[in-house]
Design a protein around this motif. Structure first.
Motif, mmCIF file in Angstrom:
data_model
loop_
_atom_site.group_PDB
_atom_site.id
_atom_site.type_symbol
_atom_site.label_atom_id
_atom_site.label_comp_id
_atom_site.label_asym_id
_atom_site.label_seq_id
_atom_site.Cartn_x
_atom_site.Cartn_y
_atom_site.Cartn_z
ATOM 1 N N TYR A 163 3.932 1.531 -1.128
ATOM 2 C CA TYR A 163 4.581 1.690 -2.431
ATOM 3 C C TYR A 163 3.621 2.309 -3.438
ATOM 4 O O TYR A 163 3.948 3.279 -4.129
ATOM 5 C CB TYR A 163 5.074 0.340 -2.958
ATOM 6 N N ILE A 164 2.422 1.721 -3.530
ATOM 7 C CA ILE A 164 1.439 2.198 -4.521
ATOM 8 C C ILE A 164 1.096 3.658 -4.236
ATOM 9 O O ILE A 164 1.079 4.499 -5.131
ATOM 10 C CB ILE A 164 0.173 1.318 -4.514
ATOM 11 N N ALA A 165 0.856 3.957 -2.955
ATOM 12 C CA ALA A 165 0.503 5.331 -2.581
ATOM 13 C C ALA A 165 1.633 6.297 -2.942
ATOM 14 O O ALA A 165 1.388 7.387 -3.453
ATOM 15 C CB ALA A 165 0.203 5.405 -1.088
ATOM 16 N N TYR A 202 -6.897 -1.869 3.166
ATOM 17 C CA TYR A 202 -5.934 -1.915 4.270
ATOM 18 C C TYR A 202 -6.659 -1.882 5.620
ATOM 19 O O TYR A 202 -6.381 -2.687 6.507
ATOM 20 C CB TYR A 202 -4.984 -0.722 4.141
ATOM 21 N N ILE A 217 -6.831 8.921 -8.546
ATOM 22 C CA ILE A 217 -5.881 8.508 -7.498
ATOM 23 C C ILE A 217 -6.576 8.458 -6.144
ATOM 24 O O ILE A 217 -6.329 7.564 -5.339
ATOM 25 C CB ILE A 217 -4.649 9.437 -7.500
ATOM 26 N N LEU A 244 0.832 -1.201 0.000
ATOM 27 C CA LEU A 244 0.000 0.000 0.000
ATOM 28 C C LEU A 244 0.871 1.257 0.000
ATOM 29 O O LEU A 244 0.621 2.208 -0.738
ATOM 30 C CB LEU A 244 -0.909 0.002 1.229
ATOM 31 N N LEU A 285 1.609 6.952 -6.706
ATOM 32 C CA LEU A 285 0.483 7.806 -7.074
ATOM 33 C C LEU A 285 0.739 9.256 -6.651
ATOM 34 O O LEU A 285 0.471 10.195 -7.393
ATOM 35 C CB LEU A 285 -0.807 7.287 -6.427
ATOM 36 N N LEU A 312 -7.592 1.355 -1.704
ATOM 37 C CA LEU A 312 -6.443 0.721 -1.041
ATOM 38 C C LEU A 312 -6.533 0.888 0.472
ATOM 39 O O LEU A 312 -6.305 -0.064 1.220
ATOM 40 C CB LEU A 312 -5.133 1.330 -1.567
ATOM 41 N N LEU A 342 -6.638 5.325 -4.005
ATOM 42 C CA LEU A 342 -6.091 5.373 -2.638
ATOM 43 C C LEU A 342 -7.142 4.984 -1.616
ATOM 44 O O LEU A 342 -6.860 4.249 -0.672
ATOM 45 C CB LEU A 342 -5.582 6.791 -2.347
#
Lengths: 329, 518
Positions: free
Chosen positions: A10-12, B214, B203, A8, A15, B210, B207
């Motif tokens: 890394y992806i964040a 999470y 994004i 998470l 972005l 994600l 996010l």
């Protein structure tokens, strides 16, 4: 859980980086300008280049040479370009340059007397002048960047010998005293072939040089003097006139050593109608003229006459020239 | 090695992140996102504002140049006025306007000056100086009245004026094209802004998804598991499996606490269950005691019913005994004496503890009476082990059994009746055996009696059973053992009833016996 948190993160990060890159891209969108007193601007040498001629491509390359030299040597060049017939505008541009008290003037010589007068005027206002293409050796110009016409003619003679294997009767064109440059070219040509017994020269006078005049003259040569099997054309007008007449009278077996690199001339070379064309190098002329002017303004000594290169275009390299031109267009 | 170090670093960092409390983690995460978005929006806003100002400023330059254009015109008008009308006010106006404009040009504050605009402006300024020189020359020629020189200089001034105005036009066009560039920049910034907004939305969605995934893994799933666990605990299912999932911070504390609570509740419940079990057993025992008490009370009632007026009966029997003795009716005298003794034994508290010797003596009196009653129809045999006569036994235990044999075994039997009473020992048990050869008990009836005694049934439909039940319960309570009684019968042949007493039973006045006594 740690694995998910890491992915998470890394992806964040990626972005957020993408997002961040956008405003920074905007920051880069700005001009090189600044605000303030216009007179405090870091002032380079102000030069005016006034040129009259028929070939746009020639002007383009000339400007390119001027701009490159200006950016390298911290100069600013204002380029005025006109057609050959716009001599008045050419003179007015020179007058503007003198009035604006520029640091130097670069000009060609479409009309000797008028340009001579402006050179005198500029000289009186302490503005140095460099002539290009043609020289006015009796004027107060500080230097001239010209093609070596004699070497030009000699190269043309050698090309003719090569094309005709030393057996030819070549028509060359003589003109008024204004075209002394062509006379020198003819001289060089004659000197190049004089040792070849099979090579003969027929000289023809041209009263008012223009493409039409040359077409007419070529026609009369085809009719009245069938021995002439080759032509040396010292300028672009004579080249186009002769070639158009050849095409019209189906005399394409004649050998032509021409001048200039207009699109029409290049096409004739590609089709084998013109054997070769000698081209002055406008880029070098532009570049050298600025270079010499800056050297003079900085107190350096420069030669009164500087020769620029000559480029020979034949069927072998015409494609490269055409491709290069296409890229620049 | 380097990679390994990197991994250790990453894991350390993650560990540090994980030990940060959940609340702070969420606040930090959201704060970072908000600050970033704010920062980006701020940069965008600043850039756009800057570009807007540039466009405005480009038009400001345009106005300055326009002003120059008109001022040049005014200077020219003043010069013309002087040369044409010879008015001195014009010449002073000319010099004033000229000097002012030259001064302005020397101190021009323009915006967004680049190399081209600066050079073009310098051209104009120098042209204006040339204009001044030519104008000065024209004025001098005018004063000298040299008309040809005046004409030449004046026409030069007009020419230079047109050059300057052309130059100003060129400069204006330059600034306009510059403002066009800014406008294009603005437009491209708007495109970038649009892209930024679209990307921001995409994004943000990504996010958020994600973060939701999470948080789902971090919070929702463990909370669901913990909720399920709490429900199981609530519904008393303590045999839960300890689920191994990596938790940190508050959730770990929560899950550990929940598991600990579960384990503790499980222990408490187990303890309570054991206590309940003990209490249940105690209740059963108490119930049994109540039953025994009820039986005793019933026996007592029966006894009281029989003992209407024991003193009156004793006095009467005593009178009868004396009368029979005086009348030399020895048999009657003995019978009355026997009855009197039986009655006296019976009148003793039925809860009292007796010994086997007294109990058998009482039975002997009872048999004596019954012998007199039934005559030669009944034969009675005693086989008593004298060593066992001290065995403690609740009083009035054997008599109901023997009475049963008389009532059910012999009264209906017209043949020679025999009743035997044996007291003997087998292993560690003292056995009292009462045998009769009466009508016996039918099988179903026998099973019924046995079942009634086993199941502790209080009433079996016949009063005689009450006596046996009473005896059995008293013996069980007294000796604190179940196995005290057996009955065997062969219809029309014999019935054997056995009582099993523990050998050398030490009677103690303990809780059970107290209850018994009560």
């Amino acid at each position: 859980m740690a694995r998910y948190a890491k992915s998470l993160a890394y992806i964040a990060s990626i972005l957020i980086l993408i997002l961040l890159s956008i405003p920074f891209r905007l920051v880069n969108i700005s001009s090189n300008s600044k605000n303030g007193n216009i007179n405090n601007f870091n002032s380079p040498y102000r030069l005016f280049c006034v040129y009259s001629g028929s070939s746009d491509y020639y002007k383009y390359l000339l400007k390119e040479g001027l701009d490159d030299a200006a950016s390298e040597l911290n100069a600013w060049v204002k380029f005025y370009k006109f057609n050959s017939s716009e001599v008045d505008k050419h003179c007015e541009a020179l007058d503007k340059a003198i009035t604006a008290k520029v640091d130097g003037i670069i000009t060609n010589v479409p009309l000797k007397n008028e340009i001579f007068n402006y050179i005198e005027l500029a000289y009186n206002r302490n503005i140095p002048v460099i002539t290009i293409e043609d020289d006015l050796s009796n004027s107060k110009r500080i230097s001239s960047i010209v093609t070596n016409s004699y070497a030009y003619g000699k190269n043309a003679g050698r090309l003719m010998i090569l094309a005709t294997e030393g057996e030819a009767t070549t028509a060359i064109f003589d003109s008024n005293s204004n075209f002394s440059k062509n006379e020198i070219k003819n001289k060089g040509f004659i000197d190049a072939i004089k040792n070849y017994q099979g090579m003969n020269v027929e000289k023809y006078n041209v009263k008012e040089p223009s493409i039409i005049e040359y077409i007419n003259l070529a026609q009369s040569i085809f009719i009245n003097n069938p021995d002439v099997n080759s032509f040396f054309c010292p300028d672009i007008e004579s080249t186009l006139g002769v070639v158009r007449a050849m095409v019209e009278f189906n005399k394409t077996n004649c050998i032509v050593i021409g001048s200039g690199d207009s699109q029409e001339i290049l096409n004739y070379i590609k089709n084998g109608i013109i054997y070769a064309s000698l081209v002055e190098d406008p880029y070098s002329i532009g570049y050298f003229s600025v270079e010499c002017m800056i050297k003079h303004l900085n107190g350096g000594s420069i030669s009164e006459s500087i020769n620029s290169d000559v480029i020979i275009v034949t069927r072998n390299n015409v494609d490269n020239v055409l491709a290069e031109r296409k890229d620049k267009d | 090695m380097y990679l390994l170090k990197g991994r250790i670093k990453i894991s350390m960092r993650l560990h540090i992140w994980e030990i940060v409390p959940l609340k702070k983690r969420i606040i930090m995460g959201f704060s970072i996102v908000i600050i970033l978005i704010g920062l980006l929006s701020g940069i965008l806003y600043y850039n756009m504002l800057k570009t807007f100002h540039k466009v405005d400023d480009a038009y400001l330059n345009f106005n300055i140049l326009k002003n120059y254009y008109y001022k040049i015109e005014k200077v020219s008008v003043a010069l013309n006025g002087y040369l044409n009308e010879n008015d001195r006010s014009y010449i002073s106006a000319f010099y004033q306007e000229y000097d002012q404009l030259l001064d302005e040009m020397n101190n021009t504050q323009l915006l967004f000056v680049n190399r081209d605009t600066a050079m073009l402006f310098k051209n104009i300024k120098h042209m204006f100086e040339s204009y001044g020189e030519e104008a000065e020359a024209a004025i001098n020629e005018y004063r000298k009245r040299n008309l040809s020189g005046l004409s030449s200089s004046f026409s030069r001034t007009l020419k230079i004026k047109s050059y300057m105005q052309e130059g100003i036009y060129e400069l204006m066009i330059n600034f306009i094209s510059q403002s066009e560039i800014f406008q294009k920049n603005l437009y491209s910034q708007l495109i970038v802004l649009r892209t930024f907004i679209v990307l921001l939305i995409i994004i943000s969605i990504v996010l958020n998804v994600l973060i939701a995934v999470y948080l789902n893994r971090l919070l929702i799933q463990p909370i669901n598991i913990l909720t399920k666990l709490a429900n199981e605990i609530f519904h008393g299912e303590f045999e839960f499996k300890k689920i191994e999932f990596s938790l940190h911070g508050e959730l770990k504390i929560l899950s550990d606490t929940l598991y600990r609570i579960g384990d503790q509740i499980k222990e408490y419940v187990e303890e309570i269950r054991k206590k309940a079990e003990i209490e249940k057993q105690l209740q059963i025992k108490e119930k049994e005691n109540y039953k025994i008490k009820a039986l005793l009370q019933e026996a007592e009632l029966k006894r009281l019913q029989a003992q209407i007026n024991p003193h009156f009966l004793f006095n009467t029997l005593s009178t009868l005994h004396h009368t029979a003795f005086l009348e030399c009716a020895n048999e009657t005298c003995e019978m009355v004496s026997a009855i009197s003794k039986i009655l006296r034994y019976n009148l003793r508290n039925s809860n009292a503890v007796s010994v086997l010797k007294d109990e058998i003596e009482n039975i002997k009196y009872y048999f004596y009476i019954q012998e007199k009653r039934f005559g030669h129809r009944v034969k009675i045999h005693f086989e008593i082990d004298e060593d066992l006569l001290d065995t403690p036994i609740p009083s009035m235990t054997i008599q109901p059994i023997v009475e049963n044999s008389f009532i059910h075994g012999l009264e209906k039997n017209e043949n020679q009746g025999e009743i035997s009473l044996k007291v003997y020992k087998e292993a560690n048990t003292v056995i009292i055996e009462v045998r009769d050869n009466g009508v016996g008990i039918k099988e179903d009836r026998l099973n019924h009696i046995k079942k009634a005694i086993e199941c502790d049934s209080e009433y079996s439909g016949h009063t005689s059973n009450l006596g046996i039940n009473n005896v059995v319960k008293r013996l069980q309570a007294f000796y604190n053992t179940k196995n005290v009684f057996s009955i065997e019968s062969v219809p029309y042949k014999e019935t054997i009833i056995k009582l099993f007493l523990p050998y050398k039973f030490q009677y103690k006045n303990n809780e059970t016996s107290l209850e018994f006594v009560l």
